[in-house]
Every structure is written in structure tokens, then in C-alpha cells.
Design a protein around this motif. Structure first.
Motif, PDB file in Angstrom:
ATOM      1  N   UNK A   1       1.146  -1.380   0.044  1.00  0.00           N
ATOM      2  CA  UNK A   1       0.517   0.466  -0.231  1.00  0.00           C
ATOM      3  C   UNK A   1       1.178   1.900  -0.375  1.00  0.00           C
ATOM      4  N   UNK A   2       2.015   1.792   1.193  1.00  0.00           N
ATOM      5  CA  UNK A   2       2.506   2.722   0.924  1.00  0.00           C
ATOM      6  C   UNK A   2       3.486   2.964  -0.107  1.00  0.00           C
ATOM      7  N   UNK A   3       3.414   1.964  -1.361  1.00  0.00           N
ATOM      8  CA  UNK A   3       4.092   2.051  -2.278  1.00  0.00           C
ATOM      9  C   UNK A   3       3.162   2.708  -3.451  1.00  0.00           C
ATOM     10  N   UNK A   4       2.084   1.797  -3.284  1.00  0.00           N
ATOM     11  CA  UNK A   4       0.917   2.242  -4.210  1.00  0.00           C
ATOM     12  C   UNK A   4       0.491   3.923  -3.573  1.00  0.00           C
TER      13      UNK A   4
ATOM     14  N   UNK B   1      -7.917  -3.595   7.341  1.00  0.00           N
ATOM     15  CA  UNK B   1      -8.359  -2.371   7.463  1.00  0.00           C
ATOM     16  C   UNK B   1      -8.214  -1.268   6.971  1.00  0.00           C
ATOM     17  N   UNK B   2      -7.530  -1.458   5.957  1.00  0.00           N
ATOM     18  CA  UNK B   2      -6.478  -0.207   5.166  1.00  0.00           C
ATOM     19  C   UNK B   2      -7.327  -0.312   3.768  1.00  0.00           C
ATOM     20  N   UNK B   3      -8.616  -1.082   3.929  1.00  0.00           N
ATOM     21  CA  UNK B   3      -9.548  -1.297   2.711  1.00  0.00           C
ATOM     22  C   UNK B   3     -10.076   0.278   1.968  1.00  0.00           C
TER      23      UNK B   3
ATOM     24  N   UNK C   1      -6.663  -4.694  -5.064  1.00  0.00           N
ATOM     25  CA  UNK C   1      -5.865  -5.130  -4.766  1.00  0.00           C
ATOM     26  C   UNK C   1      -6.171  -7.196  -5.257  1.00  0.00           C
ATOM     27  N   UNK C   2      -4.711  -6.791  -4.845  1.00  0.00           N
ATOM     28  CA  UNK C   2      -4.539  -8.826  -5.159  1.00  0.00           C
ATOM     29  C   UNK C   2      -5.530  -9.376  -3.932  1.00  0.00           C
TER      30      UNK C   2
END
Ligand SMILES: *Cc1c(COP(=O)(O)O)cnc(C)c1O
Length: 379
Positions: A67-70, A91-93, A103-104
Motif C-alpha cells: 500500500x505505501x508504494x501505491x 482494515x486499510x480497504x 488489491x490482490x
């Protein structure tokens, strides 16, 4: 940063990136989509500039590890679709939804948790299903014994509300080494797709080819190819050069800091592992393992200085190393030296220490400024 302040830097040639991109695209069917893999700071090349370049070249998709890279890409204004190849805690949805990141999903429990989050947010979440055909990493297990079970799990996942199943993919474990194993994985994947189709389930984007399969197995390209290392101009394994001409995008450079004349019998660097056998001229290079220049190179690797090659002397330190320039008269402080580049392939360093060029590229540390060339920009 002005030129003389750079002690060690990585030149990233975006024109080469563009040529590699076009060469790889040309291997695939014109209708095949292209996912540029820009995880791990684009294999050390700088995620944002590389992603922007790929976006403007027309890559339909980008992918990252987490997520951070995205988010780094979205914050920099990159708008292309992005797939996170690794896991994101459900929880980061909300962040995935807010920033339009795909998301994979590799198991039913995660699918259910993401479904619940997306339903609560009132917004569909784009997901790609990952199946494990033989890599034994992420994904729904899909060997011969589990094909029917996998199809059933996927049917249940696809029935969950709130998820937009845009893609399905698998990853080859040995596409640079074992054709039979790769084809077995591919057959499992196709077999699964057939079983899903029989249940009325069709995924718009089926993908499985990373660099090695892009180069070796055109039959595996399906709806999208997913190259990483080849985009950066490196072959996953030797012997693929005939398939496609690629050019290394990164040139890692440093600049001679000092030149010293030292008599035979002098010990060089930590541990005094190297004692000069002749009166020598020694150049000090301001690059070390804190820059990602492996300490394992000590006393073994060569660097390029001008047209010549200079051998490392003694141990690579944290911030410096020494090379033998006795046979290269004229080397002076300020001269450029190439650590990884056309004349000093990163593959040679990788072979020397028993690893792969991927690791050396990813390890070029954040202390090393990236200087962008080509692509209509100088810096
Ligand atoms: C890293 C990665 C790729 C790219 O692999 P290369 O060998 O660099 O082309 C593709 N797909 C997945 C799932 C990956 O993790």
C-alpha cells in the motif's frame, strides 16, 4: 544537486526505459495490456519518475508490492491503474477505495473481509484473484488435486458483494529455467479458467507472464504481460538476448576522491586483508556498502574508469573503497568511474557474490541520488 556535490549517483536513462518498453510490447499481441512492475522503488530506479514515464508511454497498468508504494505514486499524481501484488490488511480497504487502488486477493477470508469493508463504504473495490499453480507463495492452491476445490472457492469469492473482480493471475516459479514446470503451471491455470468459465465466471484480465515468460513463452501472455526486470534492461537469465534487445536503464557512477602512491608492502583497508605486491597507485572511490555497493565485492570486483578497468583493493568500507589504478596512468581526482553500467555489467557483480542482478539494483540505497536523463528532461 549540483554535479560536484554528487559523490555517487545513479543515472536513470528514461529513453532507454522507453525503448525497452516498446521492445517488450512488440513481443506481445497488440491487444495485450502492459503492466509495468514498479515495486521496490522501481527496482531502485525511482518509482515516481519511472511510473510517470510508463504512464505517458501508454502502459495500461502499474503494480507495486504494498500500500505505501501505491500511495507514493498516487500522491505524486500518477493516475494509471495500480495493482498491489502483496497483501494489504483489510482494515486499510478505505485507503484502497479512496485512491482507486486494486488489491490482490489470495484467499476467501481476505475476500470476505474486503467485501465487508467495501460494502460498508458503499463503493466497489477492484480486486485481482491470485492463484498458486506452483510458486507456493500467495494464492488459492490450484494443483491438479485442488483444481475443482479452487474453482469452488473462487465461485464463492466472486459471489461476495462489493468486489469488482477485474483480473485473475498466477506467477511462475521457474520461467527462466524449467520449461516443463512452467508449462505445468500454465496448464493448471488454463484448466482452472476453463472450470470457472463452465460456472459462468470470466475474468476480464488474465495475466501470468513476468519478464522471463514475456521473453520465453509468448503463449503465456494472455490479456496482460507483467514485466519488471526486463523493463529496466536486464535479462532474467543469460541466453535471452536474441529474443529482444534490452538496454540497462541504470548506470551507477562515482567520482575519484583521491589518488595515492603507496609502496609495496602497504596494507589496504579494514582488516589489512590486502597487502600491495608492488608500488601502486590507489584511487579512493566515495562509494561503500551504505550506498548498496556490496561488501562482498571486496578485493574481487572491477570498476570502469575512463576506458580502463580497476580492481578493488581490500575491503569495501561503509562509505568508501579503494581500487588499483597503477596501470591506468592519468586517473585523477574528479574522474568519473562506472560501478554498474554497459562496460561494468551489474550481472558481473551479482555472479561474483552468488546473487541476482535484481538484488543489486534494489540495494542501491536512498543516499544515492537518482539523476534522470532523456524522456524530455535533464534532471
Ligand atoms: C516482481 C513480480 C513480477 C516482475 O518480475 P520480473 O522477473 O522482474 O519481470 C511480476 N509479477 C509478480 C507477481 C511479481 O511479484
Amino acid at each position: 544537486m549540483d554535479d560536484m556535490r554528487k559523490r555517487t549517483w545513479a543515472e536513470i536513462d528514461l529513453d532507454r526505459l522507453a525503448r525497452n518498453y516498446r521492445a517488450l510490447r512488440a513481443l506481445a499481441d497488440p491487444s495485450c495490456k502492459f503492466m509495468g512492475v514498479v515495486k521496490a522503488n522501481a527496482y531502485g530506479h525511482g518509482a515516481v519518475p519511472v511510473a510517470r514515464a510508463l504512464e505517458s508511454l501508454g502502459a495500461e497498468y502499474l503494480s507495486v508490492a504494498c500500500l505505501d508504494e501505491a500511495l507514493e505514486l498516487r500522491e505524486a499524481g500518477v493516475q494509471a491503474p495500480i495493482l498491489i501484488l502483496g497483501l494489504t490488511p483489510p482494515e486499510y480497504a478505505g485507503a484502497l477505495l479512496e485512491h482507486g487502488i486494486a488489491q490482490t486477493v489470495g484467499d476467501l477470508e481476505t475476500a470476505a473481509a474486503l467485501s465487508a469493508a467495501a460494502t460498508a463504504a458503499g463503493k466497489p473495490l477492484t480486486v485481482h484473484l491470485k492463484v498458486d499453480t506452483g510458486m507456493s507463495r500467495l494464492g488459492i492452491l490450484c494443483d491438479e488435486a485442488h483444481l475443482e476445490g479452487a474453482a469452488e472457492i473462487i465461485r464463492r469469492a466472486c459471489a461476495l458483494p462489493g468486489l469488482r473482480w477485474e483480473g485473475i493471475f498466477t506467477h511462475f516459479a521457474n520461467a527462466d529455467g524449467d520449461e516443463a514446470y512452467t508449462m505445468r503451471q500454465f496448464t493448471r491455470f488454463l484448466d482452472l479458467l476453463d472450470r470457472l468459465a463452465a460456472r459462468g465466471i470470466v475474468f476480464p484480465i488474465r495475466h501470468c507472464a513476468a519478464s522471463a515468460a514475456v521473453l520465453n513463452y509468448p503463449c503465456t501472455h494472455l490479456d496482460m504481460i507483467r514485466p519488471g526486470i526486463a523493463l529496466y534492461g536486464h535479462y532474467p537469465a543469460p541466453g535471452m538476448e536474441l529474443t529482444c534487445a534490452l538496454e540497462p536503464v541504470m548506470t551507477l557512477k562515482t567520482r575519484v576522491a583521491a589518488v595515492r602512491d603507496l609502496p609495496a608492502g602497504t596494507a589496504v583497508s579494514y582488516g589489512c586483508t590486502r597487502v600491495l605486491e608492488r608500488d601502486s597507485r590507489v584511487a579512493v572511490l566515495p562509494v561503500g556498502y551504505a550506498d548498496g555497493y556490496f561488501r562482498l565485492f571486496s578485493d574481487a570486483l572491477e570498476v570502469q574508469i575512463g576506458p580502463g578497468r580497476a580492481h578493488l583493493l581490500g575491503r569495501v568500507c561503509m562509505d568508501m573503497c579503494m581500487v588499483d589504478v597503477t596501470d591506468l596512468p592519468g586517473v585523477s581526482p574528479g574522474d568519473e568511474s562506472v560501478l554498474y553500467g554497459d562496460q561494468a555489467p551489474v550481472e558481473a557483480g551479482a555472479d561474483l557474490v552468488g546473487t541476482i542482478q535484481y538484488e543489486l539494483l534494489c540495494d542501491v540505497s536512498p543516499r544515492v541520488p537518482r539523476v534522470y536523463l532523456g524522456g524530455g528532461r535533464e534532471d
